[in-house]
Design a protein around this motif. Structure first.
Motif, PDB file in Angstrom:
ATOM      1  N   PRO A  40       0.714  -0.991   0.405  1.00 54.80           N
ATOM      2  CA  PRO A  40       0.077  -0.357  -0.429  1.00 54.80           C
ATOM      3  C   PRO A  40       0.956   1.723   0.028  1.00 54.80           C
ATOM      4  CG  PRO A  40      -0.038  -0.969   1.998  1.00 54.80           C
ATOM      5  CD  PRO A  40       0.569  -2.141   0.963  1.00 54.80           C
ATOM      6  N   VAL A  41       2.401   1.174  -0.258  1.00 53.44           N
ATOM      7  CA  VAL A  41       3.011   2.787   0.064  1.00 53.44           C
ATOM      8  C   VAL A  41       3.775   2.137  -1.597  1.00 53.44           C
ATOM      9  CG1 VAL A  41       4.615   3.766   1.071  1.00 53.44           C
ATOM     10  CG2 VAL A  41       2.613   2.753   2.561  1.00 53.44           C
ATOM     11  N   ARG A  42       3.722   3.444  -2.154  1.00 58.37           N
ATOM     12  CA  ARG A  42       4.600   2.921  -3.226  1.00 58.37           C
ATOM     13  C   ARG A  42       5.813   4.071  -3.701  1.00 58.37           C
ATOM     14  NH1 ARG A  42       1.107   4.306  -7.814  1.00 58.37           N
ATOM     15  NH2 ARG A  42       2.071   7.036  -7.574  1.00 58.37           N
ATOM     16  N   GLY A  43       7.104   3.193  -3.620  1.00 58.03           N
ATOM     17  CA  GLY A  43       8.403   4.680  -4.271  1.00 58.03           C
ATOM     18  C   GLY A  43       8.936   4.429  -3.169  1.00 58.03           C
ATOM     19  N   CYS A  44       9.003   4.223  -1.885  1.00 55.21           N
ATOM     20  CA  CYS A  44       9.710   4.869  -0.457  1.00 55.21           C
ATOM     21  C   CYS A  44      10.027   3.822  -0.244  1.00 55.21           C
ATOM     22  CB  CYS A  44       8.119   6.099   0.127  1.00 55.21           C
ATOM     23  SG  CYS A  44       7.599   7.047  -1.086  1.00 55.21           S
ATOM     24  N   ARG A  45      11.196   4.520   0.523  1.00 55.77           N
ATOM     25  CA  ARG A  45      11.464   4.012   1.802  1.00 55.77           C
ATOM     26  C   ARG A  45      10.922   3.548   2.834  1.00 55.77           C
ATOM     27  NH1 ARG A  45      17.959   4.183   4.985  1.00 55.77           N
ATOM     28  NH2 ARG A  45      17.366   2.659   5.884  1.00 55.77           N
ATOM     29  N   ILE A  46      10.410   1.757   3.975  1.00 55.46           N
ATOM     30  CA  ILE A  46       9.274   2.079   4.550  1.00 55.46           C
ATOM     31  C   ILE A  46       9.376   1.088   6.067  1.00 55.46           C
ATOM     32  CG2 ILE A  46       7.124   2.365   3.177  1.00 55.46           C
ATOM     33  CD1 ILE A  46       8.050  -1.658   4.142  1.00 55.46           C
ATOM     34  N   VAL A  94      -1.452   3.802  -1.858  1.00 61.15           N
ATOM     35  CA  VAL A  94      -2.340   3.273  -3.187  1.00 61.15           C
ATOM     36  C   VAL A  94      -3.008   2.333  -2.859  1.00 61.15           C
ATOM     37  CG1 VAL A  94      -0.578   3.874  -4.478  1.00 61.15           C
ATOM     38  CG2 VAL A  94       0.035   1.814  -3.434  1.00 61.15           C
ATOM     39  N   ALA A  95      -3.928   1.523  -3.324  1.00 59.87           N
ATOM     40  CA  ALA A  95      -4.740   0.728  -3.674  1.00 59.87           C
ATOM     41  C   ALA A  95      -4.208  -0.447  -4.123  1.00 59.87           C
ATOM     42  CB  ALA A  95      -6.123   0.892  -4.394  1.00 59.87           C
ATOM     43  N   PRO A  96      -4.039  -1.042  -2.496  1.00 61.24           N
ATOM     44  CA  PRO A  96      -4.117  -2.232  -2.192  1.00 61.24           C
ATOM     45  C   PRO A  96      -3.831  -3.285  -3.206  1.00 61.24           C
ATOM     46  CG  PRO A  96      -5.077  -2.680  -0.690  1.00 61.24           C
ATOM     47  CD  PRO A  96      -5.051  -0.804  -0.674  1.00 61.24           C
ATOM     48  N   VAL A  97      -5.203  -3.234  -3.741  1.00 65.68           N
ATOM     49  CA  VAL A  97      -6.432  -4.459  -4.503  1.00 65.68           C
ATOM     50  C   VAL A  97      -7.472  -3.320  -5.200  1.00 65.68           C
ATOM     51  CG1 VAL A  97      -7.973  -5.106  -3.000  1.00 65.68           C
ATOM     52  CG2 VAL A  97      -7.252  -5.895  -4.631  1.00 65.68           C
TER      53      VAL A  97
END
Length: 293
Positions: free
Chosen positions: A92-98, A121-124
């Motif tokens: 659910p989080v895109r393009g970032c260090r988590i 982001v939408a997980p599904v």
């Protein structure tokens, strides 16, 4: 006279030789000559009658036991990961260090730490269920229904509800009833709600659809970290659907609130907080009926 003397000497010598031969140790009976066990060849090399194996060349290095007994195998066949559901999920989080927690602290949810502004982001794929674009949480009251600040929930095509809270902004066009695809941006990460004094993060929770008055269900019913691990590590088909609906069957669609249910009493001297700008989106909006799974 001289010839007779010579004859006698010859007889004496012959007798001495016979006496010496009789006294010598013989391999057979006394007085019987025996043939030696081996007879030297003309070249002087003993004759070998045993059969000897053909010499084996010595390798440059001695192979290990595994090398000696293991046959050479063929190239491995690449098999795709097992498909455990017909749904496809993304983290659910895109393009970032988590980073995120993998244990139960207070509620069945997790905190995904990420920088401010990272996309939630939408997980599904599914339909937007609730949108709260107004941060109404105040530490003086700590109302449970306001703790997630700005948030978006969707009901996925799998029938499961997903919540992303503590958002900084809501993405344009995201409103109840909007169809979204897996990976589509729903908002950006912040620290609204009771994350005000913490680092920026995403409050992520899994539950089933209920009316907005049952906000404690929305806050999380199913531990999410096993699914997050799978979606992050390359298994996009691991689905929480079965666990979610099995739990709903046990506890009911609208179980009573059990954790962090009561708000604080508002102090008499507390001032009414300044409302956010009037153009802020309306607080929780819901337009669709609860899912029956």
């Amino acid at each position: 006279m001289r010839s007779g003397h010579i004859g006698r000497l010859a007889l004496v010598a012959t007798g001495a030789m016979l006496l010496t031969g009789a006294c010598a140790k013989a391999p057979g009976l006394a007085g019987v000559s025996a043939q030696a066990a081996t007879t030297a060849s003309a070249s002087g090399t003993p004759e070998v009658t045993a059969t000897t194996p053909t010499p084996v060349p010595t390798p440059s290095r001695t192979p290990s036991h595994q090398e000696a007994v293991r046959p050479k195998g063929e190239d491995p066949v690449r098999v795709p990961p097992p498909k455990v559901s017909s749904y496809s999920y993304v983290f659910p989080v895109r393009g970032c260090r988590i980073s995120y927690q993998r244990k139960l602290l207070v509620l069945p949810k997790t905190t995904i730490w990420a920088a401010k502004g990272c996309p939630f982001v939408a997980p599904v794929s599914g339909v937007v269920d609730e949108v709260n674009g107004r941060n109404k949480w105040r530490p003086s009251t700590d109302a449970g229904q306001d703790r997630e600040g700005r948030f978006v929930t969707i009901v996925g095509d799998d029938g499961v509800r997903y919540l992303g809270g503590h958002l900084d902004t809501i993405a344009d066009g995201i409103k109840p009833g909007t169809r979204v695809s897996a990976g589509q941006t729903l908002g950006t990460i912040g620290k609204s709600g009771n994350a005000r004094d913490a680092g920026t993060n995403l409050y992520f929770a899994i539950s089933w659809k209920t009316g907005s008055q049952y906000w404690w269900v929305r806050r999380g019913m199913v531990n999410p970290w096993n699914y997050l691990d799978a979606w992050l590590s390359g298994n996009p088909t691991l689905s929480p659907r079965d666990d979610t609906f099995a739990l709903r069957a046990r506890v009911g669609e609208t179980p009573k609130c059990a954790v962090q249910c009561k708000s604080k009493k508002k102090p008499q001297s507390a001032k009414t907080p300044t409302p956010e700008p009037s153009d802020a989106p309306t607080a929780v909006i819901q337009t669709t009926a609860p899912s029956r799974g």
